[in-house]
Design an enzyme around this catalytic site. Structure first.
Site, PDB file in Angstrom:
ATOM      1  CE  LYS A 228       2.893  -5.940   3.509  1.00  0.00           C
ATOM      2  NZ  LYS A 228       2.483  -4.822   4.393  1.00  0.00           N
TER       3      LYS A 228
ATOM      4  CD  GLU B 226       7.775  -0.523   7.403  1.00  0.00           C
ATOM      5  OE1 GLU B 226       6.801  -1.211   7.046  1.00  0.00           O
ATOM      6  OE2 GLU B 226       7.974   0.656   7.028  1.00  0.00           O
TER       7      GLU B 226
ATOM      8  CD  GLU C 146       0.389  -1.712   7.900  1.00  0.00           C
ATOM      9  OE1 GLU C 146       0.084  -0.965   8.841  1.00  0.00           O
ATOM     10  OE2 GLU C 146       0.890  -1.295   6.834  1.00  0.00           O
TER      11      GLU C 146
ATOM     12  CG  ASP D   7      -0.403  -0.079   2.512  1.00  0.00           C
ATOM     13  OD1 ASP D   7       0.833  -0.196   2.608  1.00  0.00           O
ATOM     14  OD2 ASP D   7      -1.161  -0.022   3.511  1.00  0.00           O
ATOM     15  CB  SER D   8       4.577   1.786  -0.197  1.00  0.00           C
ATOM     16  OG  SER D   8       4.816   0.695  -1.067  1.00  0.00           O
TER      17      SER D   8
END
Ligand code: KIV
Length: 259
Positions: A113, A182, A115, A44-45
């Site tokens: 994915k 991260e 978070e 989603d970057s």
């Protein structure tokens, strides 16, 4: 042969590092795939590096699916994993199943994915994997929570570090096939990686992870700003600027196109 989620675990067992980069369009995905990237993440970057938003929060599920479809069309070998965007899965297990289901039905992605590793997320991971949707976890700095966490390194104090370890272990137990770590300290990432049977992929987490992932815009030097832990392997911004300059000169001087 196409990379599978099981292959990633086998590579961890043999010490073969996983090579991962993000992609958000067809041509980049094709280049990365042909160059031997193992795991292509439609992160989603994309919100920031592809669409110009100021954080990952605004990107929509429809936008993610649109880009994921293009990426999948360019890939033959790599495992393609797509991020579920902010607020498309956090509301309930039902919402997460519907969102992940759309991603899997409408794209050729091999997994999704999400978070976080709090109890609700574990329930979601468990349900998704039970119905056959492979899930990659993501702990440490989780950018969808930047309004609370900021963008700073996570797990600096022991309590926080232990929480990240517990969440990574719980994600594995819930069925995640891999976890992105991260912006945490290298030692913490090493500790987590050694406790898990599934592979970890580090982004700003030192060299003791089972693989590494970079945002391709940072990796290629396309970003105007990038996190301190990212590395650019080429300065494409400058390269493109130079090419535009040369094109301008040639057009103005009637050198291009030739007679
Ligand atoms: O969205 C993204 O690009 C990510 C990074 C950790 C690679 O999640």
């Amino acid at each position: 042969m196409a990379v599978t989620i099981h292959q990633l675990t086998k590579w961890k067992q043999t010490g073969r590092s996983i090579i991962s980069l993000t992609a958000w369009d067809y041509s980049m995905a094709q280049i990365l795939d042909r160059a031997g990237v193992d795991l292509i993440l439609v992160g989603d970057s994309l919100a920031m590096v592809g669409l110009g938003y100021s954080s990952t929060l605004p990107v929509t599920l429809d936008e993610m699916i649109h880009h994921a479809k293009a990426v999948c069309r360019g890939v033959d070998r790599a495992l393609v994993v797509c991020d579920l965007p902010f607020m498309s899965y956090q509301v309930s297990v039902t919402q997460a199943i519907e969102t992940a289901g759309r991603m899997m039905k409408e794209t050729e992605a091999s997994g999704i994915k999400l978070e976080g590793g709090q109890p609700k997320m574990l329930e979601i991971v468990k349900e998704l994997t039970t119905i056959g949707i492979p899930v990659m976890g993501h702990v440490g700095l989780t950018p969808q929570s930047f309004r609370i966490l900021g963008y700073k390194q996570q797990g600096k104090i022991e309590e926080e570090a232990n929480l990240i370890i517990d969440r990574a272990i719980a994600l594995e137990q819930a069925g995640a096939f891999s976890i992105i770590l991260e912006h945490i300290h290298s030692e913490l990432a090493g500790k987590i990686s050694s406790k898990l049977a599934i592979p970890t992929c580090g982004s700003g987490a030192g060299n003791q992870c089972d693989g590494q992932v970079l945002v391709t815009a940072d990796f290629l030097g396309l970003s105007e700003r990038q996190p301190p832990f990212a590395k650019s392997y080429v300065d494409l911004r400058q390269f493109i600027t130079n090419a535009v300059e040369e094109f301008k000169q040639e057009v103005q001087n009637k050198k291009f196109p030739s007679k």
